[in-house]
Scaffold this motif. Structure first.
Motif, PDB file in Angstrom:
ATOM      1  N   HIS A  59       0.806  -1.219   0.000  1.00 53.03           N
ATOM      2  CA  HIS A  59       0.000   0.000   0.000  1.00 53.03           C
ATOM      3  C   HIS A  59       0.834   1.261   0.000  1.00 53.03           C
ATOM      4  O   HIS A  59       1.942   1.301   0.531  1.00 53.03           O
ATOM      5  N   ALA A  60       0.278   2.291  -0.622  1.00 48.33           N
ATOM      6  CA  ALA A  60       0.909   3.602  -0.671  1.00 48.33           C
ATOM      7  C   ALA A  60       1.008   4.182   0.735  1.00 48.33           C
ATOM      8  O   ALA A  60       0.161   3.928   1.592  1.00 48.33           O
ATOM      9  N   HIS A  61       2.028   4.979   0.940  1.00 47.80           N
ATOM     10  CA  HIS A  61       2.192   5.717   2.190  1.00 47.80           C
ATOM     11  C   HIS A  61       1.121   6.799   2.253  1.00 47.80           C
ATOM     12  O   HIS A  61       0.767   7.392   1.244  1.00 47.80           O
ATOM     13  N   GLY A  62       0.574   7.037   3.418  1.00 47.26           N
ATOM     14  CA  GLY A  62      -0.388   8.115   3.596  1.00 47.26           C
ATOM     15  C   GLY A  62      -1.781   7.613   3.870  1.00 47.26           C
ATOM     16  O   GLY A  62      -2.039   6.403   3.862  1.00 47.26           O
ATOM     17  N   PRO A  63      -2.697   8.522   4.135  1.00 43.81           N
ATOM     18  CA  PRO A  63      -4.056   8.149   4.538  1.00 43.81           C
ATOM     19  C   PRO A  63      -4.767   7.215   3.560  1.00 43.81           C
ATOM     20  O   PRO A  63      -5.399   6.251   3.976  1.00 43.81           O
ATOM     21  N   TYR A  64      -4.692   7.504   2.254  1.00 44.34           N
ATOM     22  CA  TYR A  64      -5.392   6.651   1.292  1.00 44.34           C
ATOM     23  C   TYR A  64      -4.929   5.196   1.401  1.00 44.34           C
ATOM     24  O   TYR A  64      -5.718   4.287   1.622  1.00 44.34           O
ATOM     25  N   GLY A  65      -3.638   4.967   1.260  1.00 41.87           N
ATOM     26  CA  GLY A  65      -3.113   3.605   1.291  1.00 41.87           C
ATOM     27  C   GLY A  65      -3.323   2.922   2.630  1.00 41.87           C
ATOM     28  O   GLY A  65      -3.728   1.759   2.701  1.00 41.87           O
ATOM     29  N   VAL A  85       2.895  -4.388   3.602  1.00 41.09           N
ATOM     30  CA  VAL A  85       4.121  -3.635   3.340  1.00 41.09           C
ATOM     31  C   VAL A  85       3.756  -2.296   2.713  1.00 41.09           C
ATOM     32  O   VAL A  85       2.974  -2.243   1.768  1.00 41.09           O
ATOM     33  N   GLU A  86       4.349  -1.240   3.235  1.00 44.95           N
ATOM     34  CA  GLU A  86       4.113   0.106   2.718  1.00 44.95           C
ATOM     35  C   GLU A  86       5.084   0.417   1.583  1.00 44.95           C
ATOM     36  O   GLU A  86       6.260   0.070   1.646  1.00 44.95           O
ATOM     37  N   SER A  93      11.830   2.353  -7.588  1.00 41.40           N
ATOM     38  CA  SER A  93      11.804   0.891  -7.549  1.00 41.40           C
ATOM     39  C   SER A  93      11.236   0.417  -6.212  1.00 41.40           C
ATOM     40  O   SER A  93      11.507   1.003  -5.165  1.00 41.40           O
ATOM     41  N   PHE A  94      10.461  -0.635  -6.297  1.00 47.00           N
ATOM     42  CA  PHE A  94       9.902  -1.254  -5.093  1.00 47.00           C
ATOM     43  C   PHE A  94      10.338  -2.712  -4.994  1.00 47.00           C
ATOM     44  O   PHE A  94       9.596  -3.562  -4.524  1.00 47.00           O
ATOM     45  N   ALA A  95      11.558  -2.984  -5.445  1.00 41.72           N
ATOM     46  CA  ALA A  95      12.071  -4.354  -5.476  1.00 41.72           C
ATOM     47  C   ALA A  95      12.110  -4.980  -4.085  1.00 41.72           C
ATOM     48  O   ALA A  95      11.711  -6.140  -3.916  1.00 41.72           O
ATOM     49  N   ASP A  96      12.574  -4.243  -3.096  1.00 38.63           N
ATOM     50  CA  ASP A  96      12.663  -4.795  -1.740  1.00 38.63           C
ATOM     51  C   ASP A  96      11.283  -5.084  -1.160  1.00 38.63           C
ATOM     52  O   ASP A  96      11.056  -6.127  -0.551  1.00 38.63           O
ATOM     53  N   ALA A 121       5.480  -1.216  -9.468  1.00 33.45           N
ATOM     54  CA  ALA A 121       5.382  -2.487  -8.733  1.00 33.45           C
ATOM     55  C   ALA A 121       4.993  -3.633  -9.661  1.00 33.45           C
ATOM     56  O   ALA A 121       5.560  -4.730  -9.583  1.00 33.45           O
ATOM     57  N   LEU A 122       4.046  -3.404 -10.559  1.00 36.49           N
ATOM     58  CA  LEU A 122       3.620  -4.454 -11.493  1.00 36.49           C
ATOM     59  C   LEU A 122       4.736  -4.807 -12.473  1.00 36.49           C
ATOM     60  O   LEU A 122       4.923  -5.983 -12.812  1.00 36.49           O
ATOM     61  N   GLY A 123       5.482  -3.809 -12.918  1.00 37.09           N
ATOM     62  CA  GLY A 123       6.615  -4.076 -13.810  1.00 37.09           C
ATOM     63  C   GLY A 123       7.662  -4.962 -13.148  1.00 37.09           C
ATOM     64  O   GLY A 123       8.190  -5.896 -13.757  1.00 37.09           O
ATOM     65  N   GLU A 124       7.944  -4.677 -11.886  1.00 41.10           N
ATOM     66  CA  GLU A 124       8.919  -5.493 -11.154  1.00 41.10           C
ATOM     67  C   GLU A 124       8.376  -6.890 -10.890  1.00 41.10           C
ATOM     68  O   GLU A 124       9.115  -7.878 -10.952  1.00 41.10           O
ATOM     69  N   ALA A 125       7.089  -6.996 -10.629  1.00 38.62           N
ATOM     70  CA  ALA A 125       6.476  -8.313 -10.425  1.00 38.62           C
ATOM     71  C   ALA A 125       6.554  -9.136 -11.702  1.00 38.62           C
ATOM     72  O   ALA A 125       6.848 -10.339 -11.660  1.00 38.62           O
ATOM     73  N   ALA A 126       6.316  -8.500 -12.839  1.00 35.14           N
ATOM     74  CA  ALA A 126       6.403  -9.204 -14.122  1.00 35.14           C
ATOM     75  C   ALA A 126       7.833  -9.665 -14.379  1.00 35.14           C
ATOM     76  O   ALA A 126       8.064 -10.799 -14.824  1.00 35.14           O
ATOM     77  N   ALA A 127       8.802  -8.802 -14.078  1.00 38.58           N
ATOM     78  CA  ALA A 127      10.210  -9.153 -14.281  1.00 38.58           C
ATOM     79  C   ALA A 127      10.632 -10.332 -13.405  1.00 38.58           C
ATOM     80  O   ALA A 127      11.480 -11.139 -13.794  1.00 38.58           O
TER      81      ALA A 127
END
Length: 168
Positions: A59-65, A85-86, A93-96, A121-127
């Motif tokens: 989830h995104a950082h902040g109230p929405y996420g 995980v935030e 990159s969100f690899a970690d 995030a989706l690009g890294e998941a696909a990779a």
């Protein structure tokens, strides 16, 4: 701040996109979009109905996420949510974060993010060859976002999503 002014003046306020559950308690506030609490509940029910037994949340950082992730957790069946995980602001990159989520081998991942973060995030998941069902909230339901998914379209087959509309 504007809500305080309009409330004191006895004026109603209408928002097309304010999703904070806290606004539901304000008598003079009306919204077109459902609150994060409502979206989280719908997505949790859809995940269960879709046969998912374990779901990780990115989830995104902040109230929405944070609020939508919490609403999903609250509405989810016991034990459904395995990892939360935030996604930090300002990262390319969100690899970690993705590695942490995938380490638990979830059936699905709820991705509560804004389009730019979601695409990264989706690009890294696909990779990485991630094989999970994605759960996507209504904030990602736009033609512009869909058009930008060409490189990860196969990854989203069988995805669970929410899109709301008003009907008369």
């Amino acid at each position: 701040a504007i809500l305080e002014v309009t409330s004191r003046a006895g004026m109603a306020q209408l928002s097309c996109c304010s999703t904070s559950p806290a606004l539901s308690a304000v008598d003079s506030f009306f919204r077109v979009a459902p609150s994060d609490a409502q979206v989280g509940t719908v997505l949790a029910r859809a995940a269960t109905a879709g046969g998912l037994r374990s779901v990780a949340i990115l989830h995104a950082h902040g109230p929405y996420g944070e609020q939508l992730a919490q609403a999903f957790r609250t509405a989810a069946a016991p034990g459904l949510v395995t990892t939360v995980v935030e996604l930090p602001d300002g990262q390319a990159s969100f690899a970690d974060e993705l590695a942490t989520v995938l380490a638990g081998a979830p059936d699905g991942i709820l991705l509560v993010a804004f389009p730019e973060q979601a695409l990264a995030a989706l690009g890294e998941a696909a990779a990485r060859g991630a094989r999970v069902r994605w759960i996507l909230p209504d904030a990602l339901y736009s033609q512009e976002f869909v058009d930008s998914l060409s490189s990860v379209r196969a990854l989203l087959e069988g995805a669970i999503g929410a899109a709301f509309s008003a009907s008369t």
